[in-house]
Scaffold this motif. Structure first.
Motif, PDB file in Angstrom:
ATOM      1  N   TRP A 160     -35.851  35.375  38.745  1.00  0.00           N
ATOM      2  CA  TRP A 160     -37.149  34.677  38.777  1.00  0.00           C
ATOM      3  C   TRP A 160     -38.317  35.646  38.934  1.00  0.00           C
ATOM      4  O   TRP A 160     -38.280  36.581  39.725  1.00  0.00           O
ATOM      5  N   ASP A 229     -38.019  34.021  48.781  1.00  0.00           N
ATOM      6  CA  ASP A 229     -39.001  33.037  48.301  1.00  0.00           C
ATOM      7  C   ASP A 229     -38.196  31.877  47.787  1.00  0.00           C
ATOM      8  O   ASP A 229     -37.394  32.028  46.864  1.00  0.00           O
ATOM      9  N   THR A 230     -38.351  30.718  48.385  1.00  0.00           N
ATOM     10  CA  THR A 230     -37.602  29.582  47.849  1.00  0.00           C
ATOM     11  C   THR A 230     -38.552  28.490  47.411  1.00  0.00           C
ATOM     12  O   THR A 230     -39.670  28.390  47.896  1.00  0.00           O
ATOM     13  N   GLY A 231     -38.086  27.676  46.492  1.00  0.00           N
ATOM     14  CA  GLY A 231     -38.902  26.556  46.039  1.00  0.00           C
ATOM     15  C   GLY A 231     -38.040  25.337  45.816  1.00  0.00           C
ATOM     16  O   GLY A 231     -37.129  25.353  44.993  1.00  0.00           O
TER      17      GLY A 231
HETATM   18  N1  SER Z   1     -40.778  31.003  43.008  1.00  0.00           N
HETATM   19  C1  SER Z   1     -39.600  30.232  42.765  1.00  0.00           C
HETATM   20  C2  SER Z   1     -39.872  29.065  41.845  1.00  0.00           C
HETATM   21  O1  SER Z   1     -41.008  28.751  41.579  1.00  0.00           O
HETATM   22  C3  SER Z   1     -39.053  29.724  44.052  1.00  0.00           C
HETATM   23  O2  SER Z   1     -40.067  29.310  44.906  1.00  0.00           O
HETATM   24  O3  SER Z   1     -38.969  28.455  41.361  1.00  0.00           O
END
Ligand code: SER
Length: 893
Positions: A160, A229-231
């Motif tokens: 990512w 960094d998680t989303g």
């Molecule tokens: N930056 C990654 C995303 O947008 C995880 O937060 O998927």
């Protein structure tokens, strides 16, 4: 679980685990290289790259995001949304892979009673970057995930970055299995509809540059520290936990769709094209609300253009759904109410937000009204001529004359299956820019169409006699056709006439020009329009009804007296409404523009919010009291300075002569600079009735109304309407509101009951059908023809219910067909697992049956739908189902 609760649990979980809760940053990206905030990590980029020291080792946020590259896909598939919220947890050199996996696993699988989301661990699958053995080992250790539910993928899916130079890293995505009804088994590698990604854990460890594509970039080196960094896609988790089908149906979005559906009368779930439009509305209204909330305003470039498109696309979608009234005043408040639990500022700032949105809709409505007609005509002509491309000059005209952005033309054309000659459009745009430059040059040198007028004006200004008389003996000073002086004009021609003096009022100060006739020996002219193209010169556009006219001829100019009475009433009425507005709202409610003609008036004024019905009535009352007081009306000439001294109201931005005309009504009650024609006493206005109030741009409102006899006619029409309704409902007029609201309540209850009854009837029917199943070589088979007009949804509910009643002990198949609402046959088949194991699939059966019906279809093995053209073949098609079942199972044995 409500979205607000999902949000609360997320932040609580990470706060309890040592994270600092950081509020969402603005949608206007803090990073100048991005138009909008596109991910939860955007505000943290400097900490992730090590450019700045992070103020905390761990942080968590729910970030507002906008992504619009797929705006055209919104609603068509159910996966694209423009606004979404990303729940994230971040570690800046603190915990790494193991911590991230532990925190995520804990939150998603902990029971709901215990503060988690309660997903079934057996339904969780993950993907990892292809060589990330460490992540694989951790998923086994922390979550006890079996090897087959950990799938490996390459750069495109499991690495990512933002698409710009900056931080990046391998990632691990978490998926939830929604069940076999959504697609084939085999994990996210096989099907990303059935296996839905809910959370992306990025192990940010590299700095990258030269980004050309998802999988084409250069790694500069390791970041100073290993970060997380998680989303988590909040909308996705919401729809899974709310048991609905997609992000448009969650509690933060669906109320808008529901209201749009009420307004338009189009039921959600009934028809694909309407569903797409309803979803566009649900998505875009919310996105626009959030963008304006963060300070974006509509414009023709950058963020403002994105906002403009979102607003305009939602307005247009409503029109396509059949709702032609202003839509945003209906929908925006609903969206605000759905979002305010998470964003209370939307409520306190709503006056500003809504003013901007409504003004944009207003502008767009005007554009659409005229432009759509032109477009439709052109599209029809194009198709009739057998062409597939809309001409570039049509697109240009739409843009140039009607303000249609080219995007809109492209979209509307695509809806009609047409392309647009974009190259031709751009060429015309370039040519126009050239012409504009040439025009500017021409103006400077004094050439152009004005020279004929100027020559006539040089002889002297046109005195206006119309304040004192309606009929004036005068002489034709000149005739102009297409900008050129001509000596004469004959019957049937349209020409411009300049007189030595005239009683005709030229359109100005909001007052429409006078109507009437000009006559001479054997000639009669109808006056179509009167303008002052240059200062002091009055030009009458006329049609020669009879005879011939020549320059120098003596004529009689006569204003239609009926018209003039109406014009005076309307213009004086406008002054009265202005005075009444200021009386009720205060002196800041100042007129900014107006338009009036016999019977009608319109007035724009500075005011920040909508006038409620009560305020509107108050204004109307004050205006009519002013009329009843029979105030004397006077017009006096005085120096501008003096007029200003006595407080005469002038129009903002207008330039006035040194000597001005001040019109007073009841002295200072109404005192305005004005050149218009007026009644002598306010009672001659008769009556003013206000019919509408709307927004016309930021901080500006518009009232409209009827004047004099038209005011009376309007009220009389309403009265007739009320008495018709009262008669129809057999009540006194004053009992109408109560009666109607009771009726509406009853209809709602009845609808509810009807749905319940339909459900239980369907249940009973299913039980009956299941009991009457036939045994076809060991397969329980139910075939059934439903009533005409049944929808595919009805059929589907029935066959699923019937299938459910057989469990999985024995093979079972249920098939139901009907002539649908449009008369065309539909068939839906469901097969249970046991039947599928024996090779009997719903898709196969539908395919065979649909062939009989003269159509096609197919689909998944468990449930499938098809249709055709010949409803008389339904029984035969159901017979074919039985035939194929028999054939399949006997072939196997
Ligand atoms: N930056 C990654 C995303 O947008 C995880 O937060 O998927």
């Amino acid at each position: 679980m409500e979205t607000a609760e999902i949000r609360r649990r997320f932040l609580d979980h990470f706060e309890r685990n040592g994270h600092t809760v950081v509020p969402s940053a603005s949608l206007i990206s803090p990073d100048p290289s991005l138009l909008f905030t596109v991910a939860g990590m955007v505000p943290f980029i400097p900490y992730l790259t090590g450019q700045q020291a992070a103020p905390w080792p761990r942080a968590t946020s729910v970030q507002k995001c906008i992504r619009t590259q797929d705006i055209d896909e919104v609603g068509k598939t159910t996966r694209h949304g423009t606004f979404f919220q990303m729940n994230g947890n971040f570690s800046f050199g603190d915990y790494f892979k193991e911590g991230a996996i532990e925190f995520a696993w804990d939150l998603i699988t902990r029971s709901q009673d215990d503060g988690g989301y309660g997903f079934d661990p057996a339904k969780i699958w993950v993907t990892i970057y292809h060589d990330d053995d460490e992540a694989a080992a951790l998923w086994k250790k922390v979550a006890d995930l079996p090897e087959e539910r950990i799938q490996r993928r390459g750069l495109i899916d499991n690495y990512w970055h933002t698409g710009q130079a900056g931080p990046g890293g391998p990632c691990s995505e978490i998926y939830v299995d929604r069940g076999p009804e959504y697609g084939p088994d085999g994990g996210p590698l096989v099907d990303e509809d059935r296996f839905l990604e809910i959370w992306n854990l990025v192990f940010m460890q590299e700095e990258i540059t030269d980004v050309r594509a998802k999988d084409d970039f250069r790694v500069v080196g390791d970041l100073p520290s290993k970060n997380i960094d998680t989303g988590m896609g909040m909308e996705r988790v919401s729809y899974l936990l709310q048991g609905v089908e997609n992000m448009y149906e969650i509690d933060q979005v669906y109320p808008v769709i529901e209201h749009a559906s009420e307004l338009s009368g189009k039921r959600y779930g009934a028809e694909h094209d309407d569903d797409v439009r309803l979803r566009v509305v649900g998505d875009h209204v919310r996105s626009a609300l959030m963008l304006i909330g963060d300070g974006v305003t509509p414009s023709n470039e950058g963020r403002g253009y994105v906002l403009r498109r979102l607003l305009r696309r939602s307005v247009r979608a409503m029109r396509l759904l059949g709702f032609d009234d202003p839509a945003l005043p209906e929908l925006l408040p609903v969206s605000r109410d759905a979002m305010k639990a998470a964003y209370p500022e939307l409520e306190s700032d709503f006056a500003r937000i809504s003013t901007i949105a409504y003004a944009e809709e207003d502008t767009f409505r005007k554009t659409l009204q005229t432009g759509t007609q032109i477009f439709d005509l052109a599209a029809t002509e194009t198709k009739q001529a057998g062409r597939a491309t809309l001409a570039g000059d049509t697109a240009f005209k739409l843009h140039d004359t009607y303000g249609f952005p080219i995007d809109l033309t492209l979209e509307m054309a695509a809806e009609q299956g047409l392309a647009v000659d974009e190259e031709g459009f751009r060429r015309l745009m370039a040519e126009q820019r050239e012409r504009a430059k040439a025009d500017a040059r021409a103006k400077k040198t004094g050439h152009g169409d004005m020279s004929a007028y100027r020559q006539l004006r040089d002889i002297g200004a046109t005195p206006f006699t119309g304040y004192q008389e309606l009929s004036t003996d005068t002489r034709i000073r000149g005739l102009v056709r297409d900008g050129v002086g001509v000596p004469a004009a004959s019957e049937g021609e349209i020409v411009e006439v300049i007189l030595d003096r005239t009683p005709f009022y030229a359109e100005s100060g909001g007052q429409e020009s006078d109507a009437g006739t000009i006559t001479a020996d054997g000639a009669e002219l109808e006056v179509l329009d009167v303008q002052r193209p240059i200062k002091g010169l009055v030009v009458h556009r006329v049609r020669v009804v009879r005879g011939e006219i020549t320059t120098g001829q003596e004529v009689l100019a006569v204003v239609d007296p009926e018209w003039r009475v109406g014009a005076c009433q309307a213009h004086s009425g406008t002054h009265v409404v202005h005075a009444a507005l200021r009386e009720v709202l205060g002196p800041q409610a100042l007129q900014s523009g107006s338009y009036n003609k016999p019977g009608y008036l319109r007035l724009d004024f500075s005011w920040g919010q909508a006038l409620g019905p009560e305020t509107r009535s108050e204004v109307e009352e004050a205006a009519n009291l002013g009329i009843r007081r029979d105030l004397p009306v006077s017009a006096t000439y005085m120096p501008l300075e003096k007029a200003q001294e006595i407080g005469a109201l002038a129009l903002f931005g207008e330039t006035y002569d040194e000597e001005v005309r001040v019109v007073e009504m009841g002295g200072e009650w109404s005192r305005e600079l004005c050149g218009g024609t007026h009644v002598a006493h306010s009672s001659q206005i008769g009556l003013v009735t206000l019919t509408g109030e709307s927004s016309v741009g930021a901080g500006s409102r518009r009232v409209e109304g009827f004047v004099g006899i038209e005011g009376f006619r309007y009220l009389a029409k309403e009265r007739t309407l009320v008495s018709q309704l009262a008669d129809m409902l057999n009540v006194q007029p004053e009992q109408l509101p109560e009666r109607v609201s009771r009726l509406v309540g009853q209809v709602r209850d009845a609808e509810k009951k009807l749905t319940q009854m339909q459900k239980s009837a369907l249940g009973a029917k299913a039980a009956e059908l299941a009991a009457s199943a036939r045994d076809v070589y060991g397969v329980w088979l139910v075939t059934h023809e439903m009533d005409e007009g049944s929808t595919a949804d009805d059929l589907r509910s029935l066959v699923l219910d019937v299938r459910g009643r057989f469990g999985n002990e024995r093979p079972a198949v249920a098939a139901s067909a009907a002539a649908g609402p449009n008369g065309r046959p539909v068939i839906v088949v469901a097969a249970n697992e046991e039947a599928r194991r024996r090779g009997v699939t719903a898709g196969g059966l539908v395919k065979a049956a649909a062939q009989v019906l003269g159509g096609g279809g197919g689909g998944k093995d468990d449930v499938a739908q098809g249709g055709g053209t010949d409803a008389s073949k339904i029984a035969e098609a159901l017979g074919e189902v039985e035939h194929v079942v028999a054939e399949t199972v006997t072939r196997g044995s």
